[in-house]
Structure formats: C-alpha cells, structure tokens
Design a protein around this motif. Structure first.
Motif, PDB file in Angstrom:
ATOM      1  N   GLU A   7       4.773  -0.106  -7.790  1.00  0.00           N
ATOM      2  CA  GLU A   7       4.772  -1.335  -7.922  1.00  0.00           C
ATOM      3  C   GLU A   7       3.655  -1.797  -9.099  1.00  0.00           C
ATOM      4  O   GLU A   7       4.001  -2.703 -10.483  1.00  0.00           O
ATOM      5  CB  GLU A   7       5.293  -2.597  -7.327  1.00  0.00           C
ATOM      6  N   LEU A  21      13.766  -4.335 -11.668  1.00  0.00           N
ATOM      7  CA  LEU A  21      13.223  -3.751 -10.345  1.00  0.00           C
ATOM      8  C   LEU A  21      12.734  -4.909  -9.552  1.00  0.00           C
ATOM      9  O   LEU A  21      13.208  -5.059  -8.336  1.00  0.00           O
ATOM     10  CB  LEU A  21      11.785  -2.702 -10.106  1.00  0.00           C
ATOM     11  N   ASN A  22      11.932  -6.152 -10.171  1.00  0.00           N
ATOM     12  CA  ASN A  22      11.925  -7.092  -9.272  1.00  0.00           C
ATOM     13  C   ASN A  22      12.643  -7.876  -8.955  1.00  0.00           C
ATOM     14  O   ASN A  22      12.524  -8.737  -7.585  1.00  0.00           O
ATOM     15  CB  ASN A  22       9.746  -7.584  -9.749  1.00  0.00           C
ATOM     16  N   LEU A  24      15.411  -7.192  -8.241  1.00  0.00           N
ATOM     17  CA  LEU A  24      16.501  -6.555  -7.320  1.00  0.00           C
ATOM     18  C   LEU A  24      15.574  -6.764  -5.606  1.00  0.00           C
ATOM     19  O   LEU A  24      14.637  -7.110  -5.253  1.00  0.00           O
ATOM     20  CB  LEU A  24      16.441  -4.930  -6.868  1.00  0.00           C
ATOM     21  N   ARG A  29      15.523  -1.894  -3.892  1.00  0.00           N
ATOM     22  CA  ARG A  29      14.883  -1.678  -5.007  1.00  0.00           C
ATOM     23  C   ARG A  29      14.218  -0.377  -4.179  1.00  0.00           C
ATOM     24  O   ARG A  29      14.080   0.831  -5.122  1.00  0.00           O
ATOM     25  CB  ARG A  29      13.666  -2.524  -4.973  1.00  0.00           C
TER      26      ARG A  29
END
Length: 77
Positions: A7, A21-22, A24, A29
């Motif tokens: 990440e 993405l964060n 989710l 993710r």
C-alpha cells in the motif's frame, strides 16, 4: 503478506488509486490484491512494487469500464 509495504508503493505511485482502495474494507481490498497477484503471477511479498503498478493499472481499467457501463457517470446525460 506485507500489505503495508504494498500500500505504500500504491500511495507513492498514485494517491488517487490509494484513496479509492483505502475506502474499501480490508477484506475486499486484500482480495483484490490477491486476485491481481494471481492473475499476473506475482507475489505480494517479493514483487510488491510491480504488483502495486499492476493493481493501479487494473483499478484504472475497472474505473473506466464502470464509467462506460453506468449511464449516470457519462457526461452529457
């Protein structure tokens, strides 16, 4: 699996992708990460930078296909 390292690479390469993405929950993710790793035959631990770039690429493709399919996201409604 070192998701933090992965990440961080995603954050460094494309902060917008990281934000998407964060948002989710971790289960989805991490499932997305695993699916991309399996598809591209990469390791989350050993190929983290290359995997991060592939995740960003897939996310951009996914975003584009959603915009094309869902009429509300198209311009000139």
């Amino acid at each position: 699996m070192d998701h933090d390292k992965l990440e961080q690479y995603i954050y460094d390469e494309d902060i917008n992708a990281f934000d998407i993405l964060n948002a989710l929950i971790p289960f989805y993710r991490y499932t997305f990460y695993r699916k991309i790793a399996e598809k591209r035959r990469l390791s989350i631990d050993n190929d983290a930078l290359e995997l991060a770039l592939n995740i960003i690429d897939e996310l951009l493709k996914l975003k584009k296909s959603i915009i094309e399919v869902v009429p509300i996201f198209r311009t000139g409604r």
